[in-house]
Write a protein that holds these residues in place. Structure first.
Motif, PDB file in Angstrom:
ATOM      1  N   GLY A 161       0.876  -1.188   0.000  1.00 14.98           N
ATOM      2  CA  GLY A 161       0.000   0.000   0.000  1.00 14.98           C
ATOM      3  C   GLY A 161       0.897   1.216   0.000  1.00 14.98           C
ATOM      4  N   VAL A 162       0.922   1.933  -1.154  1.00 18.11           N
ATOM      5  CA  VAL A 162       1.971   2.956  -1.289  1.00 18.11           C
ATOM      6  C   VAL A 162       1.396   4.331  -1.654  1.00 18.11           C
ATOM      7  CG1 VAL A 162       3.928   1.443  -1.687  1.00 18.11           C
ATOM      8  CG2 VAL A 162       2.461   2.005  -3.610  1.00 18.11           C
ATOM      9  N   GLY A 163       0.735   4.951  -0.677  1.00 18.64           N
ATOM     10  CA  GLY A 163       0.268   6.327  -0.832  1.00 18.64           C
ATOM     11  C   GLY A 163       1.198   7.268  -0.079  1.00 18.64           C
ATOM     12  N   LEU A 164       0.614   8.338   0.432  1.00 21.35           N
ATOM     13  CA  LEU A 164       1.395   9.384   1.107  1.00 21.35           C
ATOM     14  C   LEU A 164       2.125   8.871   2.354  1.00 21.35           C
ATOM     15  CD1 LEU A 164       1.308  12.817   1.132  1.00 21.35           C
ATOM     16  CD2 LEU A 164       0.294  12.237   3.324  1.00 21.35           C
ATOM     17  N   ILE A 165       1.439   8.022   3.124  1.00 20.81           N
ATOM     18  CA  ILE A 165       2.035   7.553   4.384  1.00 20.81           C
ATOM     19  C   ILE A 165       3.255   6.671   4.090  1.00 20.81           C
ATOM     20  CG2 ILE A 165       1.624   6.099   6.428  1.00 20.81           C
ATOM     21  CD1 ILE A 165       0.344   8.883   6.650  1.00 20.81           C
ATOM     22  N   ALA A 166       3.141   5.792   3.087  1.00 23.91           N
ATOM     23  CA  ALA A 166       4.300   4.955   2.721  1.00 23.91           C
ATOM     24  C   ALA A 166       5.470   5.852   2.301  1.00 23.91           C
ATOM     25  CB  ALA A 166       3.921   4.009   1.585  1.00 23.91           C
ATOM     26  N   ARG A 167       5.176   6.917   1.548  1.00 21.16           N
ATOM     27  CA  ARG A 167       6.251   7.833   1.126  1.00 21.16           C
ATOM     28  C   ARG A 167       6.924   8.468   2.349  1.00 21.16           C
ATOM     29  NH1 ARG A 167       6.200  13.469  -0.196  1.00 21.16           N
ATOM     30  NH2 ARG A 167       3.997  13.646  -0.739  1.00 21.16           N
ATOM     31  N   TYR A 168       6.133   8.946   3.300  1.00 23.61           N
ATOM     32  CA  TYR A 168       6.725   9.565   4.493  1.00 23.61           C
ATOM     33  C   TYR A 168       7.534   8.540   5.289  1.00 23.61           C
ATOM     34  CZ  TYR A 168       5.019  14.351   4.445  1.00 23.61           C
ATOM     35  OH  TYR A 168       4.842  15.682   4.144  1.00 23.61           O
ATOM     36  N   ALA A 190      -2.102   0.102  -9.976  1.00 20.80           N
ATOM     37  CA  ALA A 190      -0.845   0.164 -10.737  1.00 20.80           C
ATOM     38  C   ALA A 190      -0.322   1.601 -10.751  1.00 20.80           C
ATOM     39  CB  ALA A 190      -1.074  -0.339 -12.154  1.00 20.80           C
ATOM     40  N   ASP A 191      -1.234   2.583 -10.773  1.00 19.32           N
ATOM     41  CA  ASP A 191      -0.809   3.988 -10.777  1.00 19.32           C
ATOM     42  C   ASP A 191      -0.066   4.330  -9.491  1.00 19.32           C
ATOM     43  OD1 ASP A 191      -1.884   4.402 -13.211  1.00 19.32           O
ATOM     44  OD2 ASP A 191      -3.657   5.516 -12.507  1.00 19.32           O
ATOM     45  N   SER A 192      -0.592   3.835  -8.350  1.00 20.25           N
ATOM     46  CA  SER A 192       0.082   4.111  -7.068  1.00 20.25           C
ATOM     47  C   SER A 192       1.465   3.480  -7.060  1.00 20.25           C
ATOM     48  CB  SER A 192      -0.720   3.551  -5.893  1.00 20.25           C
ATOM     49  OG  SER A 192      -1.951   4.211  -5.765  1.00 20.25           O
ATOM     50  N   ALA A 193       1.536   2.211  -7.530  1.00 19.54           N
ATOM     51  CA  ALA A 193       2.835   1.518  -7.535  1.00 19.54           C
ATOM     52  C   ALA A 193       3.829   2.282  -8.415  1.00 19.54           C
ATOM     53  CB  ALA A 193       2.661   0.084  -8.022  1.00 19.54           C
ATOM     54  N   ALA A 194       3.360   2.749  -9.573  1.00 24.27           N
ATOM     55  CA  ALA A 194       4.254   3.484 -10.488  1.00 24.27           C
ATOM     56  C   ALA A 194       4.667   4.823  -9.867  1.00 24.27           C
ATOM     57  CB  ALA A 194       3.560   3.703 -11.826  1.00 24.27           C
ATOM     58  N   PHE A 196       4.892   5.564  -6.707  1.00 27.88           N
ATOM     59  CA  PHE A 196       5.811   5.337  -5.584  1.00 27.88           C
ATOM     60  C   PHE A 196       7.201   4.980  -6.107  1.00 27.88           C
ATOM     61  CE2 PHE A 196       7.401   2.839  -1.867  1.00 27.88           C
ATOM     62  CZ  PHE A 196       7.286   3.833  -0.909  1.00 27.88           C
ATOM     63  N   ARG A 197       7.232   4.170  -7.156  1.00 25.78           N
ATOM     64  CA  ARG A 197       8.538   3.815  -7.748  1.00 25.78           C
ATOM     65  C   ARG A 197       9.252   5.102  -8.207  1.00 25.78           C
ATOM     66  NH1 ARG A 197      11.499   0.116 -11.096  1.00 25.78           N
ATOM     67  NH2 ARG A 197      10.041  -1.596 -11.129  1.00 25.78           N
ATOM     68  N   CYS A 198       8.493   5.976  -8.832  1.00 23.99           N
ATOM     69  CA  CYS A 198       9.055   7.232  -9.325  1.00 23.99           C
ATOM     70  C   CYS A 198       9.609   8.051  -8.138  1.00 23.99           C
ATOM     71  CB  CYS A 198       7.927   7.972 -10.029  1.00 23.99           C
ATOM     72  SG  CYS A 198       8.457   9.289 -11.010  1.00 23.99           S
ATOM     73  N   TYR A 199       8.814   8.126  -7.059  1.00 25.13           N
ATOM     74  CA  TYR A 199       9.293   8.837  -5.851  1.00 25.13           C
ATOM     75  C   TYR A 199      10.600   8.210  -5.356  1.00 25.13           C
ATOM     76  CZ  TYR A 199      10.207   8.794  -0.919  1.00 25.13           C
ATOM     77  OH  TYR A 199      10.882   8.787   0.265  1.00 25.13           O
ATOM     78  N   LEU A 200      10.631   6.850  -5.279  1.00 17.73           N
ATOM     79  CA  LEU A 200      11.828   6.176  -4.758  1.00 17.73           C
ATOM     80  C   LEU A 200      13.049   6.530  -5.615  1.00 17.73           C
ATOM     81  CD1 LEU A 200      10.442   2.598  -3.966  1.00 17.73           C
ATOM     82  CD2 LEU A 200      11.268   4.262  -2.292  1.00 17.73           C
ATOM     83  N   GLU A 201      12.866   6.507  -6.941  1.00 22.80           N
ATOM     84  CA  GLU A 201      13.996   6.783  -7.830  1.00 22.80           C
ATOM     85  C   GLU A 201      14.489   8.222  -7.618  1.00 22.80           C
ATOM     86  OE1 GLU A 201      12.733   3.460 -11.165  1.00 22.80           O
ATOM     87  OE2 GLU A 201      12.245   5.566 -11.515  1.00 22.80           O
ATOM     88  N   GLN A 202      13.516   9.146  -7.480  1.00 24.07           N
ATOM     89  CA  GLN A 202      13.914  10.555  -7.296  1.00 24.07           C
ATOM     90  C   GLN A 202      14.545  10.800  -5.929  1.00 24.07           C
ATOM     91  OE1 GLN A 202      10.371  12.740  -8.155  1.00 24.07           O
ATOM     92  NE2 GLN A 202      10.591  12.455 -10.362  1.00 24.07           N
ATOM     93  N   SER A 203      14.205   9.922  -4.954  1.00 22.38           N
ATOM     94  CA  SER A 203      14.717  10.135  -3.588  1.00 22.38           C
ATOM     95  C   SER A 203      16.182   9.738  -3.477  1.00 22.38           C
ATOM     96  CB  SER A 203      13.901   9.305  -2.593  1.00 22.38           C
ATOM     97  OG  SER A 203      14.323   7.948  -2.653  1.00 22.38           O
ATOM     98  N   GLY A 204      16.703   9.110  -4.526  1.00 26.14           N
ATOM     99  CA  GLY A 204      18.108   8.715  -4.490  1.00 26.14           C
ATOM    100  C   GLY A 204      18.305   7.301  -3.974  1.00 26.14           C
ATOM    101  N   ALA A 205      17.193   6.554  -3.762  1.00 23.89           N
ATOM    102  CA  ALA A 205      17.335   5.160  -3.321  1.00 23.89           C
ATOM    103  C   ALA A 205      18.072   4.379  -4.414  1.00 23.89           C
ATOM    104  CB  ALA A 205      15.950   4.553  -3.068  1.00 23.89           C
ATOM    105  N   THR A 206      19.099   3.648  -4.009  1.00 18.41           N
ATOM    106  CA  THR A 206      19.917   2.961  -5.016  1.00 18.41           C
ATOM    107  C   THR A 206      19.563   1.472  -5.140  1.00 18.41           C
ATOM    108  OG1 THR A 206      21.554   2.671  -3.298  1.00 18.41           O
ATOM    109  CG2 THR A 206      21.930   4.483  -4.846  1.00 18.41           C
ATOM    110  N   ALA A 207      18.793   0.954  -4.187  1.00 19.11           N
ATOM    111  CA  ALA A 207      18.464  -0.484  -4.210  1.00 19.11           C
ATOM    112  C   ALA A 207      17.560  -0.795  -5.393  1.00 19.11           C
ATOM    113  CB  ALA A 207      17.747  -0.845  -2.910  1.00 19.11           C
ATOM    114  N   PRO A 208      17.664  -2.036  -5.917  1.00 17.18           N
ATOM    115  CA  PRO A 208      16.714  -2.434  -6.956  1.00 17.18           C
ATOM    116  C   PRO A 208      15.281  -2.399  -6.414  1.00 17.18           C
ATOM    117  CG  PRO A 208      18.289  -4.212  -6.441  1.00 17.18           C
ATOM    118  CD  PRO A 208      18.644  -3.066  -5.568  1.00 17.18           C
ATOM    119  N   ILE A 209      14.369  -1.929  -7.251  1.00 15.73           N
ATOM    120  CA  ILE A 209      12.962  -1.816  -6.836  1.00 15.73           C
ATOM    121  C   ILE A 209      12.160  -2.858  -7.614  1.00 15.73           C
ATOM    122  CG2 ILE A 209      10.933  -0.288  -6.800  1.00 15.73           C
ATOM    123  CD1 ILE A 209      13.077   2.064  -7.034  1.00 15.73           C
ATOM    124  N   THR A 210      11.404  -3.700  -6.895  1.00 18.67           N
ATOM    125  CA  THR A 210      10.561  -4.700  -7.561  1.00 18.67           C
ATOM    126  C   THR A 210       9.107  -4.419  -7.227  1.00 18.67           C
ATOM    127  OG1 THR A 210      12.310  -6.311  -7.153  1.00 18.67           O
ATOM    128  CG2 THR A 210      10.171  -7.183  -7.862  1.00 18.67           C
TER     129      THR A 210
END
Ligand SMILES: NC(=O)c1ccc[n+]([C@@H]2O[C@H](COP(=O)([O-])OP(=O)(O)OC[C@H]3O[C@@H](n4cnc5c(N)ncnc54)[C@H](O)[C@@H]3O)[C@@H](O)[C@H]2O)c1
Length: 356
Positions: A161-168, A190-194, A196-210
């Motif tokens: 479940g990846v909305g605002l709270i997951a991002r914080y 699928a939109d939420s998952a996409a 969140f993935r975009c947020y993770l990439e922009q946050s500088g997370a380097t781990a692979p995202i599945t």
């Protein structure tokens, strides 16, 4: 007492009972006051849990306003009073309208009212969806740290479940020193998952995202699982998915069937609060007729009164305490005052003389 002493005493009393000016603090100001302060806010939240655990707080049950014509929506009132160094009373008033998300509007919106300890006068109204998300994420980051101190530190995180709270929560984990080898994502949308993935990439997370289509695969592949859905009743019920004993941050409170809690170590923020409103712990209490499945509070863990075993899953279910909103809200207020940017509403309280 001399006349001078008595005049001084009266003016000191008048000063201590002076009505504070009323201020309005915007979301932009709240965000400026909190941005990049993850460690400091986690410390503040932990200190607040200690004050609450020591009994220097009043935190009555939240009041849920529900609507027959809009059954998925609710507005919750969280009145509270906190002592310690913070010493403030107040109320968070937070709406949850899940249908908003389809229209591109966040699900939750909120205000926080702070009341003066001495006069009871409200002295600030703060935008509070950011404060609420911040204190929730800080509590989750604290739990991730405290509950993994006596077990291997998780390296694979899964967000369910990846909305605002997951991002914080991700921001707070990263901001308090966590890094991961793998990041898993699962969401019905699928939109939420996409997003969140975009947020993770922009946050500088380097781990692979599945992105996992399967809930089971997300859980089996994560040793830290973060639930932040809007599910109203349990939808994960197979205890075998948790056979690898993960640490579970059950922030959305209603995802797990009671059987999973009964096979886990259960830590909450406050026992009375958590066993209400059909949360999974509440369902487990109804199923068993007792509270034996609860092991303690996060404050118990911090104080060393409870140690977390390594041979079972650990589930942290935080109901979300109004005292946390007050502590973070007062911190924001103090920061805004310090910055010289407090917007006072002149003459907000107007009938100030008893006989006119
Ligand atoms: N415990 C606390 O202190 C606390 C505080 C704040 C928020 N919350 C809870 O956190 C949750 C998330 O809040 P948010 O603002 O991020 O909401 P949100 O609407 O922004 O995001 C929720 C996400 O969960 C997904 N989802 C819903 N049901 C799902 C399911 N069964 N499986 C997988 N994904 C699912 C939705 O598609 C959505 O992307 C809410 O339940 C809220 O009540 C708890």
């Amino acid at each position: 007492m001399t006349t001078t002493d008595s005049t001084a005493t009266k003016s000191a009393m008048a000063a201590s009972t002076a009505v504070p000016p009323f201020a309005v603090i915007s979301g932009a100001q709240v965000q400026r006051a909190l941005h990049g302060r993850e460690k400091q806010i986690v410390e503040l939240v932990e200190a607040t849990y200690r004050v609450h655990g020591a009994g220097d707080s009043v935190n009555p049950p939240s009041y849920f306003l529900r609507f027959p014509d809009r059954p998925s929506s609710r507005i919750i009132a969280l009145p509270a009073s906190i002592g310690g160094d913070v010493r403030v009373d107040g109320l968070k008033w937070i709406s949850s309208f899940p249908e908003n998300v389809k229209a591109g509007v966040p699900r939750a919106s909120a205000v926080l009212i702070l009341n003066d300890h001495d006069t009871g006068y409200p002295f600030a109204c703060l935008e509070s969806s950011i404060i609420s998300a911040t204190r929730t994420a800080a509590s989750a980051a604290s739990a991730a740290d405290r509950l993994s101190r006596h077990r291997p530190r998780p390296t694979r995180v899964g967000f369910f479940g990846v909305g605002l709270i997951a991002r914080y929560i991700h921001t707070f984990l990263a901001g308090t020193g966590w890094s991961f080898d793998d990041i898993g994502v699962h969401d019905l949308s699928a939109d939420s998952a996409a997003g969140f993935r975009c947020y993770l990439e922009q946050s500088g997370a380097t781990a692979p995202i599945t992105v996992h289509d399967s809930a089971e695969q997300l859980i089996r592949n994560s040793d830290l699982v973060v639930f932040a859905t809007v599910a109203g009743e349990p939808h994960v019920s197979d205890p075998s998915w948790f056979a690898h004993n993960p640490l579970v941050l059950h922030v959305s409170l209603r995802d797990l069937a009671p059987e999973i809690l009964l096979a886990s170590t259960n830590i909450v923020d406050d026992i009375e609060h958590c066993l209400k409103a059909n949360t999974s712990p509440h369902l487990a209490e109804q199923l068993t007729g007792n509270r034996d499945f609860l092991d303690g509070t996060l404050d118990d863990v911090m104080a060393g009164r409870v140690t977390v075993p390594t041979d079972r899953p650990v589930v942290f279910s935080p109901f979300g305490l109004g005292v946390l909103d007050l502590a973070v809200g007062k911190h924001v207020y103090d920061e805004v005052v310090r910055s010289g940017e407090l917007h006072v509403v002149d003459d907000f309280f107007h009938e100030m003389s008893r006989y006119g």
